[in-house]
Design a protein around this motif. Structure first.
Motif, short mmCIF file in Angstrom:
data_model
loop_
_atom_site.label_atom_id
_atom_site.label_comp_id
_atom_site.label_asym_id
_atom_site.label_seq_id
_atom_site.Cartn_x
_atom_site.Cartn_y
_atom_site.Cartn_z
N HIS A 117 0.83 -1.21 0.00
CA HIS A 117 0.00 0.00 0.00
C HIS A 117 0.86 1.25 0.00
O HIS A 117 1.91 1.31 0.66
N HIS A 118 0.37 2.27 -0.72
CA HIS A 118 1.06 3.56 -0.82
C HIS A 118 0.03 4.68 -0.75
O HIS A 118 -1.04 4.59 -1.35
N PHE A 119 0.37 5.72 0.01
CA PHE A 119 -0.53 6.86 0.20
C PHE A 119 -0.14 8.01 -0.73
O PHE A 119 1.04 8.36 -0.84
N TYR A 120 -1.15 8.59 -1.38
CA TYR A 120 -0.97 9.75 -2.26
C TYR A 120 -2.17 10.68 -2.06
O TYR A 120 -3.23 10.24 -1.60
N PRO A 121 -2.05 11.95 -2.44
CA PRO A 121 -3.26 12.78 -2.50
C PRO A 121 -4.28 12.10 -3.41
O PRO A 121 -3.91 11.44 -4.39
N PHE A 122 -5.57 12.27 -3.10
CA PHE A 122 -6.59 11.48 -3.79
C PHE A 122 -6.59 11.72 -5.30
O PHE A 122 -6.74 10.77 -6.08
#
Length: 320
Positions: A117-122
């Motif tokens: 999993h990787h988080f980015y601005p939507f």
């Protein structure tokens, strides 16, 4: 730049003979004042260029880093997932990345898949999925237009979406049209309630909900459109900065449901979706979903409450 000043001062001295003006007992050199003005103007221009050059790209224009990371996932046979940060539902600041991600990862693990999993601005996460750089989008709300690029799973959780105002504000409304006079903060790339979207209100989009709350506190906007759970989480976490400063207004404008979105660019997207949904149903029947809901404080979540109520008569019949 120094040579420019020298030339300017030399020219001023010869062409204008440096005029002086007496003001309150002080002599002010007009030539020096002009040179100082241009010097400061050039400094401001240079600083602006540096800031622009160093600013991060706006939107999903430069995805090389994301592509590199996600390609590494594929090399080790991981299903790559992306999402924005949306606490308390999913965030790197919460244990196991939050309930929505925990449910997603557990369902995939139960079905035999390994997940990264990787988080980015939507807004960027959406582009990553649309370009086929990642496999699944975690915690996406259903909109018909999104069917073109992702296939939606069964619901994972529900969220009430409503407006918040400052406690000292007198704003009230009876219909959506009453909101036309106000500036409303929204999330960039978020799927706003249909009625809200169609009303064409005055909205200002930012990348995170906490930015909207700070703008609301500073009086730069009048209202914030936000999930009730997100607002409660951020207000509690904000401590004295936010304590007692905000309150909800009106009934929820919509009740949204979080889904897993599987990229339609995957040749086997339907198989992945079927495996995920089957695994989620099995976890629900075994009580694992309820255990996780309780662990994260979502045992009263409306979606699962209604689901349990609807299934109760069926279980009763099956026992007879």
């Amino acid at each position: 730049m120094l040579s420019f000043l020298a030339r300017y001062q030399f020219s001023s001295a010869n062409d204008h003979r440096v005029a002086y003006t007496r003001k309150r007992g002080c002599y002010v050199s007009v030539a020096v004042t002009r040179a100082l003005f241009w010097y400061l103007a050039l400094l401001c221009l240079m600083f602006s260029c540096v800031v622009i050059a160093k600013s991060p790209p706006i939107g999903p224009l430069h995805l090389a880093d994301a592509r590199k990371v996600l390609e590494q996932d594929k090399r080790v046979n991981l299903l790559s997932s992306v999402s924005s940060e949306y606490p308390p539902f999913y965030s790197p600041d919460i244990a196991s990345n939050g309930l929505v991600y925990h449910l997603t990862e557990a369902a995939f693990r139960h079905a035999g898949y390994s997940l990264s999993h990787h988080f980015y601005p939507f807004a960027r996460a959406k582009v990553i999925i649309k370009r086929g750089l990642a496999d699944v989008l975690v915690g996406v709300w259903y909109r018909e237009s999104r069917e073109a690029w992702i296939a939606f799973s069964d619901p994972l959780l529900s969220a009430n979406i409503l407006l918040y105002k400052r406690v000292d504000s007198q704003i009230n409304y009876k219909s959506i049209e009453d909101l036309r006079q106000y500036h409303i903060g929204v999330g960039r790339g978020y799927a706003n309630p249909i009625e809200f979207q169609d009303a064409q209100l005055q909205t200002e989009a930012v990348s995170t909900d906490i930015v909207n709350l700070r703008k609301l506190l500073a009086g730069r906007i009048d209202l914030v459109l936000i999930s009730e759970d997100v607002a409660n989480y951020l207000i509690t976490k904000g401590g004295d900065e936010f304590k007692g400063k905000f309150e909800p207004i009106g009934e929820p404008l919509s009740v949204e449901q979080f889904h897993l979105g599987v990229s339609r660019k995957l040749a086997n997207y339907q198989q992945i979706l079927d495996d995920f949904n089957r695994s989620l149903r099995e976890m629900h029947r075994s009580g694992e979903v309820q255990r996780l809901l309780t662990e994260y404080g979502f045992e009263t979540n409306d979606y699962w409450k209604e689901k349990i109520i609807l299934e109760a008569p069926l279980k009763s019949v099956s026992k007879h």
